[in-house]
Design an enzyme around this catalytic site. Structure first.
Site, PDB file in Angstrom:
ATOM      1  CG  HIS A 200       4.788   5.950  -2.046  1.00  0.00           C
ATOM      2  ND1 HIS A 200       3.547   5.614  -1.510  1.00  0.00           N
ATOM      3  CD2 HIS A 200       4.769   5.727  -3.391  1.00  0.00           C
ATOM      4  CE1 HIS A 200       2.758   4.985  -2.487  1.00  0.00           C
ATOM      5  NE2 HIS A 200       3.677   5.117  -3.390  1.00  0.00           N
TER       6      HIS A 200
HETATM    7  N1  UDP Z   1       3.595  -2.342   1.730  1.00  0.00           N
HETATM    8  C1  UDP Z   1       4.326  -3.004   2.456  1.00  0.00           C
HETATM    9  N2  UDP Z   1       5.227  -2.581   3.217  1.00  0.00           N
HETATM   10  C2  UDP Z   1       5.089  -1.258   3.440  1.00  0.00           C
HETATM   11  C3  UDP Z   1       4.209  -0.453   2.791  1.00  0.00           C
HETATM   12  C4  UDP Z   1       3.571  -1.133   1.961  1.00  0.00           C
HETATM   13  O1  UDP Z   1       4.415  -4.204   2.128  1.00  0.00           O
HETATM   14  O2  UDP Z   1       5.988  -0.717   4.323  1.00  0.00           O
HETATM   15  C5  UDP Z   1       2.449  -3.017   0.946  1.00  0.00           C
HETATM   16  C6  UDP Z   1       1.101  -2.864   1.152  1.00  0.00           C
HETATM   17  O3  UDP Z   1       0.523  -3.715   1.848  1.00  0.00           O
HETATM   18  C7  UDP Z   1       0.554  -2.812  -0.437  1.00  0.00           C
HETATM   19  C8  UDP Z   1       1.733  -2.322  -1.233  1.00  0.00           C
HETATM   20  O4  UDP Z   1       2.607  -2.322  -0.448  1.00  0.00           O
HETATM   21  O5  UDP Z   1       0.323  -4.166  -0.829  1.00  0.00           O
HETATM   22  C9  UDP Z   1       1.488  -0.804  -1.750  1.00  0.00           C
HETATM   23  O6  UDP Z   1       2.396  -0.401  -2.200  1.00  0.00           O
HETATM   24  P1  UDP Z   1       2.496   1.335  -2.148  1.00  0.00           P
HETATM   25  O7  UDP Z   1       1.662   1.929  -1.367  1.00  0.00           O
HETATM   26  O8  UDP Z   1       3.987   1.632  -2.395  1.00  0.00           O
HETATM   27  O9  UDP Z   1       2.083   1.523  -3.887  1.00  0.00           O
HETATM   28  P2  UDP Z   1       0.654   1.935  -4.423  1.00  0.00           P
HETATM   29  O10 UDP Z   1      -0.332   1.078  -4.060  1.00  0.00           O
HETATM   30  O11 UDP Z   1       0.228   3.399  -3.891  1.00  0.00           O
HETATM   31  O12 UDP Z   1       0.971   2.050  -6.030  1.00  0.00           O
END
Ligand code: UDP
Length: 351
Positions: A200
């Site tokens: 994403h």
């Molecule tokens: N996550 C979720 N459902 C999904 C994809 C990710 O619950 O379909 C959770 C994942 O377990 C983690 C968090 O969302 O706890 C990560 O978020 P994201 O990848 O959007 O953000 P980043 O960590 O890259 O800032």
């Protein structure tokens, strides 16, 4: 007063809010950066987060527009609530806006997941991290490496290593998630017999050429690939006319925390550009292939459980064939980071 606004922040706040409310009064502000049910409400329900006292509608637009709107909305809100401390998490526009609005009003700022650095200033998240850290009075770190970065940068605030709050949540919910095999059945995959993918970040999905490489990489991976598709990525794929390029990939809507964790725990490996998912894969003992050139979660790479492959198909395939190490040391604490965050906040208030 806690400012949150998107999916990973809901997960992180789940480790802290209920404990904080046992020791102090918390006002929860949701900026609305993520507002869809799939990226927001399901997390409040599953993680038993308190209902936000203030639900704002500040999503959309460019990073600059969004941050500007948040600053304008948060200033009067902070003036009315007059909190002792403002608490922010991670590296989003909500993090920066919360930290900056509070610092400008001379309200102490505490930042959870402080000091994380990818050393890639082209990532909007890196700018948010650095600026939020330098506006903070209390810098709460997931491990020793980020604390070292902060000392090196000479931040003004106090640096405390508390461990990682996502470890708390992962430990608490893994047993329940492990049982939720219905989501595997819905995706028609067997435990250990598929790859889980997420993507994403702007650097992966905003440029149509890179987006096409991402799709080609996922299609070329051995075995079934399950892709819970982030709305941003879906929008970019649709705009570039590339949805069909994912033919063969099991595309599902973004999942709630429990279903996503179920898929993660039973996956053969994970392919991701997410920060949180790299860490969660490590905690779950699932090898991670990171679709970026750099990461702020360097310890997982050093430990041999994470490989940085960019969008290079051959490198991704080679990473999947690698044996994972026998050792998996506890890099990010003992699952009690939330408690330490609350203690540090109470100490900051007494200062
Ligand atoms: N996550 C979720 N459902 C999904 C994809 C990710 O619950 O379909 C959770 C994942 O377990 C983690 C968090 O969302 O706890 C990560 O978020 P994201 O990848 O959007 O953000 P980043 O960590 O890259 O800032």
């Amino acid at each position: 007063l806690t400012v949150i606004g998107n999916r990973p922040q809901f997960v992180k706040a789940a480790a802290v809010s209920f404990r904080l409310r046992e020791a102090a009064e918390e006002v929860l502000v949701h900026t609305g950066q993520h507002y869809d049910a799939e990226l927001s409400q399901v997390f409040f329900d599953e993680l038993e987060l308190p209902r936000p006292e203030h639900l704002l509608d500040l999503g959309g637009g460019t990073n600059t527009e969004q941050t500007g709107r948040m600053l304008s909305a948060l200033a009067p809100l902070l003036a009315a609530e007059r909190p002792d401390v403002v608490l922010v998490y991670g590296d989003t526009n909500s993090t920066l806006a919360g930290a900056l609005a509070a610092a400008q009003m001379r309200i102490p700022v505490a930042h959870v997941e402080a000091g994380m650095r990818s050393f890639d200033r082209a990532m909007p998240e890196e700018l948010n991290r650095v600026l939020a850290d330098h506006a903070s009075d209390l810098l709460l770190c997931s491990s020793a490496a980020p604390a070292e970065h902060l000392r090196h940068e000479g931040v003004a605030g106090e640096v405390v290593v508390v461990g990682d709050v996502m470890v708390d949540v992962a430990q608490l919910l893994a047993p329940r998630a492990r049982e939720r095999t219905a989501v595997l059945e819905a995706c028609e995959v067997e435990p250990g017999g598929y790859l889980l993918a997420t993507a994403h970040r702007a650097g992966t999905v905003d440029d149509p050429e890179r987006l096409e490489r991402l799709a080609a990489l996922l299609v070329a991976m051995p075995g079934p690939v399950v892709l819970p598709l982030h709305p941003r990525t879906r929008a970019r794929l649709e705009a570039a006319g590339l949805l069909h390029a994912l033919a063969g990939v099991r595309v599902v809507p973004p999942l709630g925390y429990l279903d996503f964790t179920a898929l993660l725990l039973h996956a053969r490996a994970v392919l991701t550009d997410s920060g949180g998912v790299q860490k969660e894969a490590y905690l779950a003992g699932v090898p991670c292939v990171t679709l970026r050139d750099r990461t702020e979660w360097t310890e997982t790479v050093d430990a041999g459980w994470n490989a940085l492959v960019g969008l290079d198909e051959d490198a991704a395939r080679a990473a999947l064939e690698r044996e994972h190490p026998a050792e998996r040391p506890p890099l990010y604490g003992d699952g009690r980071a939330g408690e330490r965050v609350v203690q540090a906040l109470l100490a900051l208030r007494e200062r």
